[in-house]
Design a protein around this motif. Structure first.
Motif, PDB file in Angstrom:
ATOM      1  N   LEU A  41       0.871  -1.171   0.000  1.00  0.00           N
ATOM      2  CA  LEU A  41       0.000   0.000   0.000  1.00  0.00           C
ATOM      3  C   LEU A  41       0.911   1.225   0.000  1.00  0.00           C
ATOM      4  O   LEU A  41       1.699   1.417   0.934  1.00  0.00           O
ATOM      5  N   SER A  42       0.812   2.034  -1.049  1.00  0.00           N
ATOM      6  CA  SER A  42       1.650   3.230  -1.149  1.00  0.00           C
ATOM      7  C   SER A  42       0.801   4.405  -1.615  1.00  0.00           C
ATOM      8  O   SER A  42      -0.324   4.226  -2.102  1.00  0.00           O
ATOM      9  N   GLU A  43       1.342   5.585  -1.481  1.00  0.00           N
ATOM     10  CA  GLU A  43       0.620   6.798  -1.858  1.00  0.00           C
ATOM     11  C   GLU A  43       0.236   6.797  -3.337  1.00  0.00           C
ATOM     12  O   GLU A  43       1.033   6.428  -4.200  1.00  0.00           O
ATOM     13  N   LYS A  44      -0.994   7.215  -3.639  1.00  0.00           N
ATOM     14  CA  LYS A  44      -1.401   7.467  -5.027  1.00  0.00           C
ATOM     15  C   LYS A  44      -1.020   8.909  -5.354  1.00  0.00           C
ATOM     16  O   LYS A  44      -1.438   9.834  -4.663  1.00  0.00           O
ATOM     17  N   ILE A  45      -0.228   9.087  -6.390  1.00  0.00           N
ATOM     18  CA  ILE A  45       0.185  10.439  -6.764  1.00  0.00           C
ATOM     19  C   ILE A  45      -1.004  11.143  -7.410  1.00  0.00           C
ATOM     20  O   ILE A  45      -1.532  10.693  -8.427  1.00  0.00           O
ATOM     21  N   ALA A  46      -1.410  12.249  -6.810  1.00  0.00           N
ATOM     22  CA  ALA A  46      -2.627  12.943  -7.249  1.00  0.00           C
ATOM     23  C   ALA A  46      -2.433  13.640  -8.590  1.00  0.00           C
ATOM     24  O   ALA A  46      -1.394  14.256  -8.835  1.00  0.00           O
ATOM     25  N   ASN A  47      -3.448  13.511  -9.442  1.00  0.00           N
ATOM     26  CA  ASN A  47      -3.504  14.259 -10.705  1.00  0.00           C
ATOM     27  C   ASN A  47      -2.222  14.120 -11.524  1.00  0.00           C
ATOM     28  O   ASN A  47      -1.650  15.112 -11.987  1.00  0.00           O
ATOM     29  N   ALA A  48      -1.775  12.880 -11.662  1.00  0.00           N
ATOM     30  CA  ALA A  48      -0.532  12.619 -12.399  1.00  0.00           C
ATOM     31  C   ALA A  48      -0.783  11.636 -13.537  1.00  0.00           C
ATOM     32  O   ALA A  48      -1.654  10.767 -13.441  1.00  0.00           O
ATOM     33  N   ARG A  49      -0.006  11.798 -14.606  1.00  0.00           N
ATOM     34  CA  ARG A  49      -0.061  10.861 -15.737  1.00  0.00           C
ATOM     35  C   ARG A  49       1.360  10.451 -16.104  1.00  0.00           C
ATOM     36  O   ARG A  49       2.310  11.201 -15.869  1.00  0.00           O
ATOM     37  N   ASP A  50       1.479   9.267 -16.699  1.00  0.00           N
ATOM     38  CA  ASP A  50       2.822   8.836 -17.089  1.00  0.00           C
ATOM     39  C   ASP A  50       3.244   9.507 -18.400  1.00  0.00           C
ATOM     40  O   ASP A  50       2.439  10.125 -19.110  1.00  0.00           O
ATOM     41  N   LEU A  51       4.530   9.393 -18.713  1.00  0.00           N
ATOM     42  CA  LEU A  51       5.080  10.075 -19.885  1.00  0.00           C
ATOM     43  C   LEU A  51       4.472   9.576 -21.188  1.00  0.00           C
ATOM     44  O   LEU A  51       4.359  10.348 -22.147  1.00  0.00           O
ATOM     45  N   VAL A  52       4.058   8.319 -21.232  1.00  0.00           N
ATOM     46  CA  VAL A  52       3.437   7.796 -22.462  1.00  0.00           C
ATOM     47  C   VAL A  52       2.151   8.570 -22.754  1.00  0.00           C
ATOM     48  O   VAL A  52       1.930   9.043 -23.879  1.00  0.00           O
ATOM     49  N   ALA A  53       1.299   8.724 -21.747  1.00  0.00           N
ATOM     50  CA  ALA A  53       0.026   9.426 -21.927  1.00  0.00           C
ATOM     51  C   ALA A  53       0.252  10.889 -22.291  1.00  0.00           C
ATOM     52  O   ALA A  53      -0.436  11.449 -23.151  1.00  0.00           O
ATOM     53  N   ILE A  54       1.226  11.514 -21.646  1.00  0.00           N
ATOM     54  CA  ILE A  54       1.486  12.940 -21.885  1.00  0.00           C
ATOM     55  C   ILE A  54       2.063  13.163 -23.281  1.00  0.00           C
ATOM     56  O   ILE A  54       1.603  14.040 -24.033  1.00  0.00           O
ATOM     57  N   LEU A  55       3.064  12.358 -23.647  1.00  0.00           N
ATOM     58  CA  LEU A  55       3.748  12.550 -24.930  1.00  0.00           C
ATOM     59  C   LEU A  55       2.906  12.091 -26.120  1.00  0.00           C
ATOM     60  O   LEU A  55       3.224  12.425 -27.266  1.00  0.00           O
ATOM     61  N   ALA A  56       1.847  11.367 -25.850  1.00  0.00           N
ATOM     62  CA  ALA A  56       0.926  11.003 -26.932  1.00  0.00           C
ATOM     63  C   ALA A  56       0.161  12.233 -27.415  1.00  0.00           C
ATOM     64  O   ALA A  56      -0.342  12.258 -28.542  1.00  0.00           O
TER      65      ALA A  56
END
Length: 230
Positions: free
Chosen positions: A123-138
């Motif tokens: 169980l670890s923190e969910k980074i709020a309002n974040a997207r990975d580089l694949v989604a962004i660079l698309a």
């Protein structure tokens, strides 16, 4: 980080971040019944995003990949509680946060022993309002300045002597505050020396090239130069 071992299970958890009963915190059904599931993501298995009383969290069950994973989906050889993958990832996240690297807060881990093997959850923190580089660079290219910020986080990670053995652009996130995050430290570890650091960067570059071909992301070699010159 509190540690509890009972019968065939071991738990490690941050009492400030986890107020719910640790024995139930790794059960997706517990969160569903409480109406606290806020999303999910599918990879090797399902990662559940849940809202604890203190923090949004990602609940992940450890699963094997590849051909062997089809035969033995989620069992690992038991060699001691502190050698379990969940414990080691939890500790590594703690080391990285202390070194100033943007990684998720470690919340809790569980290992369950079954004979000579064990299963594990994190169980670890969910980074709020974040997207990975694949989604962004698309959708659009990144600025040279943002590539420098990515490089700076990798440099901090390497200065902490942490070898991210699966450093790829799915494991680098950018949030809505333009902060860069590195995630997924399963099977990663601290390592002395310098030689392996170049291997991390080469792996990352291959993932950019692969996603250009696979997903059509907007990226070129010059972008990587900005990253490594940071």
């Amino acid at each position: 980080m509190k540690s509890v071992t009972e019968n065939n299970q071991a738990f490690w958890y941050d009492e400030q971040l986890l107020k719910e009963p640790v024995e139930k915190a790794f059960d997706a059904e517990y969160w569903q019944q409480a109406g606290k599931v806020i999303g999910s993501a599918t990879g090797r298995g399902t990662t559940w995003f849940v809202q604890t009383s203190t923090i949004a969290a990602a609940l992940r069950h450890y699963r094997r990949g590849g051909l062997f994973g089809k035969l033995v989906a989620d069992s690992y050889w038991f060699a001691g509680w502190e050698k379990t993958r969940c414990y080691q990832e939890l500790q590594l996240l703690k080391v990285l946060r202390e070194a100033g690297v943007n990684v998720p807060k470690p919340i809790a881990a569980r290992a369950t022993r079954i004979g000579l093997t064990y299963r594990a959850d994190l169980l670890s923190e969910k980074i709020a309002n974040a997207r990975d580089l694949v989604a962004i660079l698309a959708e659009a290219p990144l600025s040279a300045e943002m590539y420098k910020k990515i490089g700076q986080q990798i440099r901090k990670m390497h200065n902490a002597q942490v070898n991210h053995t699966d450093l790829n652009i799915h494991n680098i996130l950018i949030d809505d505050q333009q902060q860069v995050w590195i995630i997924d430290f399963d099977k990663c570890y601290q390592q002395s020396g310098e030689d392996w650091k170049q291997g991390n960067l080469e792996r990352l570059k291959r993932s950019f090239v692969k996603e250009v071909e696979k997903s059509g992301i907007i990226w070129c070699e010059k972008d990587f130069e900005s990253l490594i010159q940071s």
